[in-house]
Write a protein that holds these residues in place. Structure first.
Motif, PDB file in Angstrom:
ATOM      1  N   GLY A 294       0.815  -1.210   0.000  1.00 25.67           N
ATOM      2  CA  GLY A 294       0.000   0.000   0.000  1.00 25.67           C
ATOM      3  C   GLY A 294       0.847   1.258   0.000  1.00 25.67           C
ATOM      4  O   GLY A 294       2.075   1.210   0.131  1.00 25.67           O
ATOM      5  N   ILE A 295       0.173   2.377  -0.134  1.00 25.17           N
ATOM      6  CA  ILE A 295       0.850   3.670  -0.308  1.00 25.17           C
ATOM      7  C   ILE A 295       0.648   4.569   0.916  1.00 25.17           C
ATOM      8  O   ILE A 295      -0.473   4.726   1.409  1.00 25.17           O
ATOM      9  CB  ILE A 295       0.316   4.388  -1.563  1.00 25.17           C
ATOM     10  N   THR A 296       1.752   5.142   1.381  1.00 23.47           N
ATOM     11  CA  THR A 296       1.718   6.203   2.385  1.00 23.47           C
ATOM     12  C   THR A 296       2.087   7.501   1.687  1.00 23.47           C
ATOM     13  O   THR A 296       3.151   7.589   1.072  1.00 23.47           O
ATOM     14  CB  THR A 296       2.713   5.924   3.531  1.00 23.47           C
ATOM     15  N   PHE A 297       1.207   8.485   1.759  1.00 26.81           N
ATOM     16  CA  PHE A 297       1.375   9.759   1.047  1.00 26.81           C
ATOM     17  C   PHE A 297       1.334  10.876   2.080  1.00 26.81           C
ATOM     18  O   PHE A 297       0.304  11.114   2.712  1.00 26.81           O
ATOM     19  CB  PHE A 297       0.253   9.926   0.029  1.00 26.81           C
ATOM     20  N   ILE A 298       2.476  11.536   2.280  1.00 32.97           N
ATOM     21  CA  ILE A 298       2.602  12.576   3.300  1.00 32.97           C
ATOM     22  C   ILE A 298       2.972  13.899   2.630  1.00 32.97           C
ATOM     23  O   ILE A 298       3.938  13.966   1.876  1.00 32.97           O
ATOM     24  CB  ILE A 298       3.689  12.214   4.327  1.00 32.97           C
ATOM     25  N   SER A 299       2.205  14.929   2.914  1.00 38.08           N
ATOM     26  CA  SER A 299       2.473  16.259   2.353  1.00 38.08           C
ATOM     27  C   SER A 299       2.440  17.272   3.492  1.00 38.08           C
ATOM     28  O   SER A 299       1.542  17.234   4.330  1.00 38.08           O
ATOM     29  CB  SER A 299       1.407  16.601   1.311  1.00 38.08           C
ATOM     30  N   TYR A 300       3.437  18.168   3.523  1.00 36.01           N
ATOM     31  CA  TYR A 300       3.456  19.147   4.607  1.00 36.01           C
ATOM     32  C   TYR A 300       4.050  20.473   4.147  1.00 36.01           C
ATOM     33  O   TYR A 300       4.842  20.530   3.201  1.00 36.01           O
ATOM     34  CB  TYR A 300       4.227  18.623   5.816  1.00 36.01           C
TER      35      TYR A 300
ATOM     36  N   ASN B  24      15.928   7.049   6.305  1.00 38.46           N
ATOM     37  CA  ASN B  24      16.290   6.205   7.448  1.00 38.46           C
ATOM     38  C   ASN B  24      15.207   5.230   7.887  1.00 38.46           C
ATOM     39  O   ASN B  24      15.510   4.234   8.558  1.00 38.46           O
ATOM     40  CB  ASN B  24      16.675   7.092   8.634  1.00 38.46           C
ATOM     41  N   GLN B  25      13.944   5.497   7.555  1.00 40.45           N
ATOM     42  CA  GLN B  25      12.896   4.564   7.973  1.00 40.45           C
ATOM     43  C   GLN B  25      13.060   3.252   7.180  1.00 40.45           C
ATOM     44  O   GLN B  25      13.576   3.245   6.063  1.00 40.45           O
ATOM     45  CB  GLN B  25      11.505   5.190   7.789  1.00 40.45           C
ATOM     46  N   THR B  26      12.613   2.175   7.770  1.00 42.50           N
ATOM     47  CA  THR B  26      12.842   0.856   7.155  1.00 42.50           C
ATOM     48  C   THR B  26      11.557   0.124   6.797  1.00 42.50           C
ATOM     49  O   THR B  26      11.612  -0.987   6.265  1.00 42.50           O
ATOM     50  CB  THR B  26      13.656  -0.030   8.121  1.00 42.50           C
ATOM     51  N   GLY B  27      10.419   0.733   7.061  1.00 41.79           N
ATOM     52  CA  GLY B  27       9.160   0.028   6.841  1.00 41.79           C
ATOM     53  C   GLY B  27       8.625   0.088   5.433  1.00 41.79           C
ATOM     54  O   GLY B  27       7.705  -0.660   5.080  1.00 41.79           O
ATOM     55  N   ALA B  28       9.182   0.977   4.611  1.00 43.19           N
ATOM     56  CA  ALA B  28       8.605   1.179   3.287  1.00 43.19           C
ATOM     57  C   ALA B  28       9.676   1.587   2.277  1.00 43.19           C
ATOM     58  O   ALA B  28      10.719   2.148   2.636  1.00 43.19           O
ATOM     59  CB  ALA B  28       7.506   2.243   3.349  1.00 43.19           C
ATOM     60  N   GLU B  29       9.389   1.330   1.022  1.00 45.20           N
ATOM     61  CA  GLU B  29      10.237   1.781  -0.082  1.00 45.20           C
ATOM     62  C   GLU B  29       9.864   3.224  -0.429  1.00 45.20           C
ATOM     63  O   GLU B  29       8.675   3.549  -0.548  1.00 45.20           O
ATOM     64  CB  GLU B  29      10.013   0.885  -1.297  1.00 45.20           C
ATOM     65  N   VAL B  30      10.847   4.073  -0.597  1.00 41.30           N
ATOM     66  CA  VAL B  30      10.595   5.468  -0.957  1.00 41.30           C
ATOM     67  C   VAL B  30      10.371   5.555  -2.468  1.00 41.30           C
ATOM     68  O   VAL B  30      11.248   5.194  -3.255  1.00 41.30           O
ATOM     69  CB  VAL B  30      11.766   6.375  -0.540  1.00 41.30           C
ATOM     70  N   LEU B  31       9.210   6.043  -2.864  1.00 44.56           N
ATOM     71  CA  LEU B  31       8.896   6.198  -4.281  1.00 44.56           C
ATOM     72  C   LEU B  31       9.188   7.606  -4.789  1.00 44.56           C
ATOM     73  O   LEU B  31       9.627   7.785  -5.921  1.00 44.56           O
ATOM     74  CB  LEU B  31       7.421   5.867  -4.535  1.00 44.56           C
ATOM     75  N   ASP B  32       8.926   8.607  -3.954  1.00 41.82           N
ATOM     76  CA  ASP B  32       9.114  10.002  -4.370  1.00 41.82           C
ATOM     77  C   ASP B  32       9.317  10.892  -3.156  1.00 41.82           C
ATOM     78  O   ASP B  32       8.692  10.678  -2.108  1.00 41.82           O
ATOM     79  CB  ASP B  32       7.890  10.523  -5.139  1.00 41.82           C
ATOM     80  N   VAL B  33      10.181  11.879  -3.309  1.00 46.06           N
ATOM     81  CA  VAL B  33      10.288  12.998  -2.366  1.00 46.06           C
ATOM     82  C   VAL B  33      10.366  14.234  -3.260  1.00 46.06           C
ATOM     83  O   VAL B  33      11.412  14.536  -3.831  1.00 46.06           O
ATOM     84  CB  VAL B  33      11.534  12.894  -1.466  1.00 46.06           C
ATOM     85  N   VAL B  34       9.230  14.929  -3.415  1.00 46.27           N
ATOM     86  CA  VAL B  34       9.123  15.984  -4.422  1.00 46.27           C
ATOM     87  C   VAL B  34       8.329  17.174  -3.897  1.00 46.27           C
ATOM     88  O   VAL B  34       7.495  17.026  -3.003  1.00 46.27           O
ATOM     89  CB  VAL B  34       8.432  15.463  -5.704  1.00 46.27           C
ATOM     90  N   PRO B  35       8.573  18.367  -4.433  1.00 50.23           N
ATOM     91  CA  PRO B  35       7.741  19.516  -4.077  1.00 50.23           C
ATOM     92  C   PRO B  35       6.337  19.336  -4.637  1.00 50.23           C
ATOM     93  O   PRO B  35       6.165  18.902  -5.777  1.00 50.23           O
ATOM     94  CB  PRO B  35       8.465  20.704  -4.720  1.00 50.23           C
ATOM     95  N   ARG B  36       5.342  19.686  -3.847  1.00 51.76           N
ATOM     96  CA  ARG B  36       3.962  19.409  -4.239  1.00 51.76           C
ATOM     97  C   ARG B  36       3.432  20.359  -5.307  1.00 51.76           C
ATOM     98  O   ARG B  36       2.749  19.936  -6.235  1.00 51.76           O
ATOM     99  CB  ARG B  36       3.062  19.488  -3.003  1.00 51.76           C
ATOM    100  N   TYR B  37       3.710  21.637  -5.165  1.00 50.59           N
ATOM    101  CA  TYR B  37       3.076  22.618  -6.034  1.00 50.59           C
ATOM    102  C   TYR B  37       3.913  22.989  -7.253  1.00 50.59           C
ATOM    103  O   TYR B  37       3.383  23.531  -8.218  1.00 50.59           O
ATOM    104  CB  TYR B  37       2.783  23.904  -5.253  1.00 50.59           C
TER     105      TYR B  37
ATOM    106  N   LEU C  81       6.270  19.853   0.705  1.00 52.44           N
ATOM    107  CA  LEU C  81       6.978  18.648   0.290  1.00 52.44           C
ATOM    108  C   LEU C  81       6.055  17.432   0.353  1.00 52.44           C
ATOM    109  O   LEU C  81       5.259  17.293   1.288  1.00 52.44           O
ATOM    110  CB  LEU C  81       8.189  18.408   1.201  1.00 52.44           C
ATOM    111  N   VAL C  82       6.186  16.571  -0.636  1.00 55.30           N
ATOM    112  CA  VAL C  82       5.450  15.311  -0.669  1.00 55.30           C
ATOM    113  C   VAL C  82       6.441  14.150  -0.536  1.00 55.30           C
ATOM    114  O   VAL C  82       7.452  14.104  -1.235  1.00 55.30           O
ATOM    115  CB  VAL C  82       4.662  15.156  -1.987  1.00 55.30           C
ATOM    116  N   ILE C  83       6.130  13.233   0.372  1.00 52.73           N
ATOM    117  CA  ILE C  83       6.886  11.991   0.526  1.00 52.73           C
ATOM    118  C   ILE C  83       5.934  10.850   0.237  1.00 52.73           C
ATOM    119  O   ILE C  83       4.874  10.738   0.863  1.00 52.73           O
ATOM    120  CB  ILE C  83       7.470  11.864   1.944  1.00 52.73           C
ATOM    121  N   VAL C  84       6.286  10.014  -0.717  1.00 56.00           N
ATOM    122  CA  VAL C  84       5.439   8.875  -1.099  1.00 56.00           C
ATOM    123  C   VAL C  84       6.227   7.588  -0.880  1.00 56.00           C
ATOM    124  O   VAL C  84       7.376   7.466  -1.335  1.00 56.00           O
ATOM    125  CB  VAL C  84       5.006   8.971  -2.572  1.00 56.00           C
ATOM    126  N   LEU C  85       5.607   6.642  -0.182  1.00 56.38           N
ATOM    127  CA  LEU C  85       6.264   5.375   0.126  1.00 56.38           C
ATOM    128  C   LEU C  85       5.342   4.204  -0.175  1.00 56.38           C
ATOM    129  O   LEU C  85       4.113   4.337  -0.110  1.00 56.38           O
ATOM    130  CB  LEU C  85       6.666   5.319   1.604  1.00 56.38           C
TER     131      LEU C  85
END
Length: 241
Positions: free
Chosen positions: A136-142, A199-212, A234-238
């Motif tokens: 599954g996907i974890t999508f974090i934007s802040y 550094n997190q180990t629970g998920a594969e990093v798919l993207d770390v990108v600016p949102r806008y 910033l958007v982090i997708v795992l």
């Protein structure tokens, strides 16, 4: 029309962003529609079970349910949850720092503009990964602290310090800002998000990108110092392992 990080999309979002304080339905409606397209690049929303951490009054519910998702929302503030009237079903009152769900519950765990409002943002990020199903996907934007809107309604005075900006706002308006530095607003950076993702180990990093920002400008987010200013959000997708 397929979702794409074009210049036209960026202009549309920045125009809507200017109305965040005065016409929140315009801004959050535009952002919700865009989020469906953005998250849809990584996950099939039709039939998925998703959690929106910090879902607030429900601006995103209609957009994600319209895409076929079974939408659950969590927020720590009853006032936020009832901001648009009655509180919808599949809504939970709770803390993002201790999500009241079992491990591997959701196909998508999503959060938009919430991480900067919690005192331990990376604990919340870890919790989001925990409740995401394998694959599954974890999508974090802040909102990034050193970006032009990092201080929210106290910007741009946050560049002189969060506490100073908060005091200035209170003097000028006769009341505290909604987002109170040190209580409900904290300085979260691009560097910190990138470091957590690495550094997190629970998920594969798919993207770390600016949102806008448009895709053509995304290389700027790789430059230390510069990225803190040009990356408004910033958007982090795992993908959960």
């Amino acid at each position: 029309m397929a979702w794409a990080p074009t210049l036209r999309r960026s202009v549309r979002l920045f125009r809507a962003f200017r109305l965040e304080q005065t016409q929140p339905d315009v801004f959050y409606g535009a952002l919700a529609a865009d989020s469906v397209g953005h998250v849809g690049q990584y996950a099939d929303l039709a039939g998925c079970r998703m959690l929106d951490v910090g879902g607030g009054p429900g601006y995103f519910r209609q957009a994600f349910e319209g895409a076929g998702a079974s939408y659950f929302a969590l927020d720590a503030d009853v006032g936020e949850l009832s901001g648009l009237g009655s509180i919808s079903s599949r809504t939970v009152l709770g803390s993002g720092l201790e999500l009241p769900f079992a491990d591997e519950t959701f196909d998508v765990c999503y959060s938009s503009n919430v991480l900067e409002h919690v005192s331990d943002p990376w604990r919340m990020a870890d919790e989001m990964v925990r409740v995401t199903k394998p694959g599954g996907i974890t999508f974090i934007s802040y909102t990034v602290w050193y970006g032009p809107w990092g201080g929210h309604e106290t910007a741009p005075w946050h560049y002189l310090g969060g506490h100073r900006a908060r005091r200035r706002y209170a003097r000028r308006h006769g009341h505290e800002p909604k987002n109170r530095f040190g209580e409900s607003l904290f300085p979260v950076t691009v560097a910190a998000g990138t470091r957590w993702a690495r550094n997190q180990t629970g998920a594969e990093v798919l993207d770390v990108v600016p949102r806008y920002n448009p895709a053509a400008a995304r290389w700027l987010s790789a430059l230390p110092v510069v990225r803190e200013v040009v990356t408004w959000n910033l958007v982090i997708v795992l993908r959960r392992r």
